[in-house]
Design a protein around this motif. Structure first.
Motif, PDB file in Angstrom:
ATOM      1  N   GLN A  43      -0.325 -10.056   1.399  1.00 28.30           N
ATOM      2  CA  GLN A  43      -0.136 -10.304  -0.030  1.00 28.30           C
ATOM      3  C   GLN A  43      -0.948  -9.324  -0.864  1.00 28.30           C
ATOM      4  N   VAL A  44      -2.195  -9.108  -0.476  1.00 33.84           N
ATOM      5  CA  VAL A  44      -3.066  -8.182  -1.205  1.00 33.84           C
ATOM      6  C   VAL A  44      -2.507  -6.759  -1.126  1.00 33.84           C
ATOM      7  N   ILE A  45      -2.040  -6.364   0.070  1.00 33.32           N
ATOM      8  CA  ILE A  45      -1.478  -5.025   0.249  1.00 33.32           C
ATOM      9  C   ILE A  45      -0.244  -4.837  -0.627  1.00 33.32           C
ATOM     10  N   THR A  46       0.596  -5.863  -0.708  1.00 33.31           N
ATOM     11  CA  THR A  46       1.792  -5.799  -1.561  1.00 33.31           C
ATOM     12  C   THR A  46       1.400  -5.645  -3.023  1.00 33.31           C
ATOM     13  N   MET A  47       0.364  -6.374  -3.454  1.00 30.03           N
ATOM     14  CA  MET A  47      -0.122  -6.255  -4.829  1.00 30.03           C
ATOM     15  C   MET A  47      -0.616  -4.838  -5.111  1.00 30.03           C
ATOM     16  N   ILE A  48      -1.310  -4.257  -4.150  1.00 29.23           N
ATOM     17  CA  ILE A  48      -1.808  -2.882  -4.311  1.00 29.23           C
ATOM     18  C   ILE A  48      -0.644  -1.919  -4.451  1.00 29.23           C
ATOM     19  N   ASN A  49       0.374  -2.088  -3.614  1.00 27.97           N
ATOM     20  CA  ASN A  49       1.554  -1.209  -3.660  1.00 27.97           C
ATOM     21  C   ASN A  49       2.305  -1.327  -4.983  1.00 27.97           C
ATOM     22  N   ASN A  50       2.301  -2.530  -5.552  1.00 25.79           N
ATOM     23  CA  ASN A  50       3.015  -2.759  -6.817  1.00 25.79           C
ATOM     24  C   ASN A  50       2.167  -2.411  -8.039  1.00 25.79           C
ATOM     25  N   GLY A  51       0.959  -1.933  -7.800  1.00 24.21           N
ATOM     26  CA  GLY A  51       0.092  -1.539  -8.903  1.00 24.21           C
ATOM     27  C   GLY A  51      -0.659  -2.683  -9.557  1.00 24.21           C
ATOM     28  N   ASN A  52      -0.593  -3.879  -8.938  1.00 27.48           N
ATOM     29  CA  ASN A  52      -1.313  -5.028  -9.495  1.00 27.48           C
ATOM     30  C   ASN A  52      -2.740  -5.058  -8.942  1.00 27.48           C
ATOM     31  N   ILE A  53      -3.509  -4.053  -9.329  1.00 20.53           N
ATOM     32  CA  ILE A  53      -4.840  -3.871  -8.749  1.00 20.53           C
ATOM     33  C   ILE A  53      -5.774  -5.033  -9.082  1.00 20.53           C
ATOM     34  N   ASP A  54      -5.750  -5.479 -10.341  1.00 23.74           N
ATOM     35  CA  ASP A  54      -6.631  -6.580 -10.739  1.00 23.74           C
ATOM     36  C   ASP A  54      -6.329  -7.846  -9.934  1.00 23.74           C
TER      37      ASP A  54
ATOM     38  N   THR B 119      -8.431  -3.278   4.142  1.00 24.15           N
ATOM     39  CA  THR B 119      -7.470  -3.517   3.069  1.00 24.15           C
ATOM     40  C   THR B 119      -7.972  -2.956   1.745  1.00 24.15           C
ATOM     41  N   ILE B 120      -9.221  -3.220   1.423  1.00 31.17           N
ATOM     42  CA  ILE B 120      -9.803  -2.726   0.170  1.00 31.17           C
ATOM     43  C   ILE B 120      -9.876  -1.205   0.171  1.00 31.17           C
ATOM     44  N   CYS B 121     -10.059  -0.611   1.345  1.00 36.08           N
ATOM     45  CA  CYS B 121     -10.140   0.850   1.438  1.00 36.08           C
ATOM     46  C   CYS B 121      -8.837   1.527   1.023  1.00 36.08           C
ATOM     47  N   LEU B 122      -7.727   0.793   1.098  1.00 38.88           N
ATOM     48  CA  LEU B 122      -6.443   1.367   0.670  1.00 38.88           C
ATOM     49  C   LEU B 122      -6.480   1.750  -0.809  1.00 38.88           C
ATOM     50  N   LEU B 123      -7.331   1.069  -1.575  1.00 38.00           N
ATOM     51  CA  LEU B 123      -7.434   1.355  -3.014  1.00 38.00           C
ATOM     52  C   LEU B 123      -7.998   2.745  -3.287  1.00 38.00           C
ATOM     53  N   ALA B 124      -8.694   3.296  -2.310  1.00 38.35           N
ATOM     54  CA  ALA B 124      -9.340   4.590  -2.514  1.00 38.35           C
ATOM     55  C   ALA B 124      -8.361   5.756  -2.388  1.00 38.35           C
ATOM     56  N   PHE B 125      -7.134   5.482  -1.981  1.00 37.19           N
ATOM     57  CA  PHE B 125      -6.176   6.559  -1.745  1.00 37.19           C
ATOM     58  C   PHE B 125      -4.939   6.382  -2.625  1.00 37.19           C
ATOM     59  N   HIS B 126      -4.661   7.405  -3.417  1.00 40.06           N
ATOM     60  CA  HIS B 126      -3.448   7.392  -4.238  1.00 40.06           C
ATOM     61  C   HIS B 126      -2.222   7.418  -3.337  1.00 40.06           C
ATOM     62  N   ASP B 127      -2.267   8.294  -2.325  1.00 37.58           N
ATOM     63  CA  ASP B 127      -1.223   8.346  -1.311  1.00 37.58           C
ATOM     64  C   ASP B 127      -1.730   7.561  -0.105  1.00 37.58           C
ATOM     65  N   LYS B 128      -1.157   6.375   0.117  1.00 34.64           N
ATOM     66  CA  LYS B 128      -1.649   5.471   1.162  1.00 34.64           C
ATOM     67  C   LYS B 128      -1.533   6.073   2.556  1.00 34.64           C
ATOM     68  N   THR B 129      -0.634   7.064   2.721  1.00 34.76           N
ATOM     69  CA  THR B 129      -0.480   7.680   4.047  1.00 34.76           C
ATOM     70  C   THR B 129      -1.701   8.520   4.417  1.00 34.76           C
ATOM     71  N   ASP B 130      -2.531   8.856   3.416  1.00 38.07           N
ATOM     72  CA  ASP B 130      -3.751   9.618   3.687  1.00 38.07           C
ATOM     73  C   ASP B 130      -4.880   8.724   4.202  1.00 38.07           C
ATOM     74  N   SER B 131      -4.716   7.421   4.049  1.00 37.89           N
ATOM     75  CA  SER B 131      -5.760   6.487   4.480  1.00 37.89           C
ATOM     76  C   SER B 131      -5.758   6.339   6.004  1.00 37.89           C
ATOM     77  N   PRO B 132      -6.943   6.240   6.612  1.00 34.70           N
ATOM     78  CA  PRO B 132      -7.000   6.003   8.069  1.00 34.70           C
ATOM     79  C   PRO B 132      -6.443   4.639   8.445  1.00 34.70           C
ATOM     80  N   PHE B 133      -6.245   3.783   7.446  1.00 35.02           N
ATOM     81  CA  PHE B 133      -5.716   2.440   7.706  1.00 35.02           C
ATOM     82  C   PHE B 133      -4.305   2.285   7.141  1.00 35.02           C
ATOM     83  N   HIS B 134      -3.582   3.403   7.056  1.00 33.91           N
ATOM     84  CA  HIS B 134      -2.238   3.376   6.467  1.00 33.91           C
ATOM     85  C   HIS B 134      -1.273   2.499   7.254  1.00 33.91           C
TER      86      HIS B 134
END
Length: 234
Positions: free
Chosen positions: A113-124, A151-166
């Motif tokens: 759920q949190v990951i989906t929110m991040i993808n949809n731009g619902n950061i807050d 999961t929180i580390c995904l927020l640090a990457f604009h392009d999620k594919t660059d994250s080690p946890f993509h």
């Protein structure tokens, strides 16, 4: 322990490399009953919720449908599409105690759920849920804390594919959690959650790990979906 060590030593001593041609020849000479294969396919279709396909397969192969078959396909599909809230509501409609007693599964669903929110731009909203829901669960079960951090580390990457946890953001990860939920739902109705095919793949994985630990050259399945096999150099 000594007996196990001797057994491994014997296996290592008697091991020999088999080239690709010899391997394929052995496979061609292996006979597997078609009725058994059909039953494995039917078991997979029913366990994974493909009820319509299972009925067609039953008609075409004369393989009987299991008398206790039950499908949770709508819930499974909801998770695969990222509609986790819908899947949780449907699961609670069936039995609220399921997610209450399967804490790890519930954590994985809330993580999605949190990951989906991040993808949809619902950061807050994502941060709010991470702080008020996932953090609470990580405090209850410290083993979940690394997953929360990833999961929180995904927020640090604009392009999620660059994250080690993509991989957390991949369709395969959603499919994995959907399978986990589907298995729990089946078990709650007294049905074995994992299909026979799933057990076979787990056994293959175990065999490969054992052979690797013994430093025995062996063929490896590199792509389960396509059935690709990599043979060791001789």
């Amino acid at each position: 322990m000594r007996g196990a060590a001797r057994t491994k030593s014997t296996i290592t001593e008697n091991a020999r490399s088999i080239n690709k041609e010899e391997w394929l020849k052995k496979m061609d000479n292996t006979s597997i009953d078609k009725q058994f294969l059909d039953s494995v396919v039917m078991d997979y279709l029913v366990k994974e919720g493909f009820q319509d396909v299972a009925e067609i397969f039953s008609q075409e192969t004369s393989t009987p449908l299991p008398p206790d078959s039950i499908s949770f396909q709508p819930i499974k599909v909801a998770v695969e599409k990222g509609n986790v809230g819908e899947a949780i509501c449907r699961t609670n409609d069936i039995d609220p105690s399921i997610l209450e007693t399967h804490h790890e599964l519930f954590c994985h669903l809330q993580q999605l759920q949190v990951i989906t929110m991040i993808n949809n731009g619902n950061i807050d909203a994502a941060l709010d849920m991470a702080q008020n829901e996932l953090r609470y669960r990580a405090e209850e079960d410290p083993s979940f804390l690394p997953e929360l951090e990833k999961t929180i580390c995904l927020l640090a990457f604009h392009d999620k594919t660059d994250s080690p946890f993509h991989y957390l953001n991949s369709p395969l990860h959603r499919i994995k959690i959907a399978h986990e939920l589907n298995s729990v739902l089946l078990n709650s109705h007294g049905i074995e959650g994992d299909s026979k095919l799933h057990h076979v793949l787990k056994f293959i994985d175990w065999c490969e790990r054992e052979l690797t630990s013994l430093s025995i050259p062996h063929a490896k399945m590199t792509d389960v979906i396509k059935g690709n096999i990599e043979f060791p150099p001789l």
